[in-house]
Design a protein around this motif. Structure first.
Motif, PDB file in Angstrom:
ATOM      1  N   ALA A   1     -32.424  18.001 -17.978  1.00  0.00           N
ATOM      2  CA  ALA A   1     -33.049  19.094 -17.247  1.00  0.00           C
ATOM      3  C   ALA A   1     -34.669  19.326 -17.538  1.00  0.00           C
ATOM      4  CB  ALA A   1     -32.507  20.464 -17.440  1.00  0.00           C
ATOM      5  N   ARG A   2     -34.871  19.199 -18.964  1.00  0.00           N
ATOM      6  CA  ARG A   2     -36.462  19.012 -19.486  1.00  0.00           C
ATOM      7  C   ARG A   2     -36.867  18.009 -18.656  1.00  0.00           C
ATOM      8  NH1 ARG A   2     -33.946  20.772 -24.118  1.00  0.00           N
ATOM      9  NH2 ARG A   2     -34.189  18.886 -24.907  1.00  0.00           N
TER      10      ARG A   2
ATOM     11  N   ASP B   1     -37.658  18.522 -15.371  1.00  0.00           N
ATOM     12  CA  ASP B   1     -38.494  19.860 -14.909  1.00  0.00           C
ATOM     13  C   ASP B   1     -37.367  20.790 -13.936  1.00  0.00           C
ATOM     14  OD1 ASP B   1     -40.147  21.879 -15.209  1.00  0.00           O
ATOM     15  OD2 ASP B   1     -41.287  21.492 -13.705  1.00  0.00           O
ATOM     16  N   CYS B   2     -36.136  20.993 -14.144  1.00  0.00           N
ATOM     17  CA  CYS B   2     -35.314  21.789 -13.238  1.00  0.00           C
ATOM     18  C   CYS B   2     -34.056  22.350 -14.345  1.00  0.00           C
ATOM     19  CB  CYS B   2     -34.558  20.710 -12.581  1.00  0.00           C
ATOM     20  SG  CYS B   2     -33.420  19.652 -13.140  1.00  0.00           S
ATOM     21  N   SER B   3     -33.226  23.105 -13.658  1.00  0.00           N
ATOM     22  CA  SER B   3     -32.050  23.771 -14.404  1.00  0.00           C
ATOM     23  C   SER B   3     -31.031  22.752 -14.936  1.00  0.00           C
ATOM     24  CB  SER B   3     -31.620  24.956 -13.788  1.00  0.00           C
ATOM     25  OG  SER B   3     -30.822  24.386 -12.668  1.00  0.00           O
ATOM     26  N   SER B   4     -30.122  23.057 -16.127  1.00  0.00           N
ATOM     27  CA  SER B   4     -29.175  22.290 -16.192  1.00  0.00           C
ATOM     28  C   SER B   4     -28.097  22.317 -14.917  1.00  0.00           C
ATOM     29  CB  SER B   4     -28.778  22.631 -17.534  1.00  0.00           C
ATOM     30  OG  SER B   4     -28.120  23.879 -17.639  1.00  0.00           O
ATOM     31  N   ARG B   5     -28.065  23.283 -14.400  1.00  0.00           N
ATOM     32  CA  ARG B   5     -27.062  23.408 -13.399  1.00  0.00           C
ATOM     33  C   ARG B   5     -27.421  22.522 -12.195  1.00  0.00           C
ATOM     34  NH1 ARG B   5     -22.919  23.128 -11.126  1.00  0.00           N
ATOM     35  NH2 ARG B   5     -22.446  24.114  -9.320  1.00  0.00           N
ATOM     36  N   THR B   6     -28.899  22.093 -12.042  1.00  0.00           N
ATOM     37  CA  THR B   6     -29.237  21.123 -11.315  1.00  0.00           C
ATOM     38  C   THR B   6     -28.895  19.833 -11.605  1.00  0.00           C
ATOM     39  OG1 THR B   6     -31.032  22.465 -10.273  1.00  0.00           O
ATOM     40  CG2 THR B   6     -31.241  19.938  -9.836  1.00  0.00           C
TER      41      THR B   6
ATOM     42  N   LYS C   1     -26.450  18.993 -13.351  1.00  0.00           N
ATOM     43  CA  LYS C   1     -24.769  18.886 -12.984  1.00  0.00           C
ATOM     44  C   LYS C   1     -24.529  18.661 -11.593  1.00  0.00           C
ATOM     45  CE  LYS C   1     -21.195  21.210 -15.467  1.00  0.00           C
ATOM     46  NZ  LYS C   1     -20.764  22.499 -16.061  1.00  0.00           N
TER      47      LYS C   1
ATOM     48  N   GLU D   1     -29.292  19.833 -20.975  1.00  0.00           N
ATOM     49  CA  GLU D   1     -30.490  20.244 -21.140  1.00  0.00           C
ATOM     50  C   GLU D   1     -31.691  19.349 -21.567  1.00  0.00           C
ATOM     51  OE1 GLU D   1     -27.775  20.921 -23.020  1.00  0.00           O
ATOM     52  OE2 GLU D   1     -27.126  22.804 -21.978  1.00  0.00           O
TER      53      GLU D   1
END
Length: 68
Positions: A29-30, A33-38, A40, A26
């Motif tokens: 990701a912050r 500036d993307c998702s935690s899936r990205t 991963k 997380e």
């Protein structure tokens, strides 16, 4: 995002993991500036490139397995 900036992000993620400064998914990701899936997916791409990235559940950290 173009290829060069994505490669820079991958290298930065790798550098953070090598130095032991990669926090949670997380937090990364912050930072990007993307998702935690990205994030991963980025780690999986680095693994496909041959980096032995592991996750320690007790420490809740990613690290690179060093050959001895």
């Amino acid at each position: 995002m173009d290829f060069l900036s994505y490669e820079k992000r991958l290298n930065y993620v790798l550098e953070l993991i090598e130095k032991g400064r990669f926090g949670s998914m997380e937090a990364a990701a912050r930072r990007f500036d993307c998702s935690s899936r990205t994030v991963k997916r980025m780690i999986n791409i680095l693994r496909e490139k041959g980096h032995d990235i592991r996750y320690d559940r007790r420490k809740k950290k990613y690290f690179i397995e060093k050959d001895e």
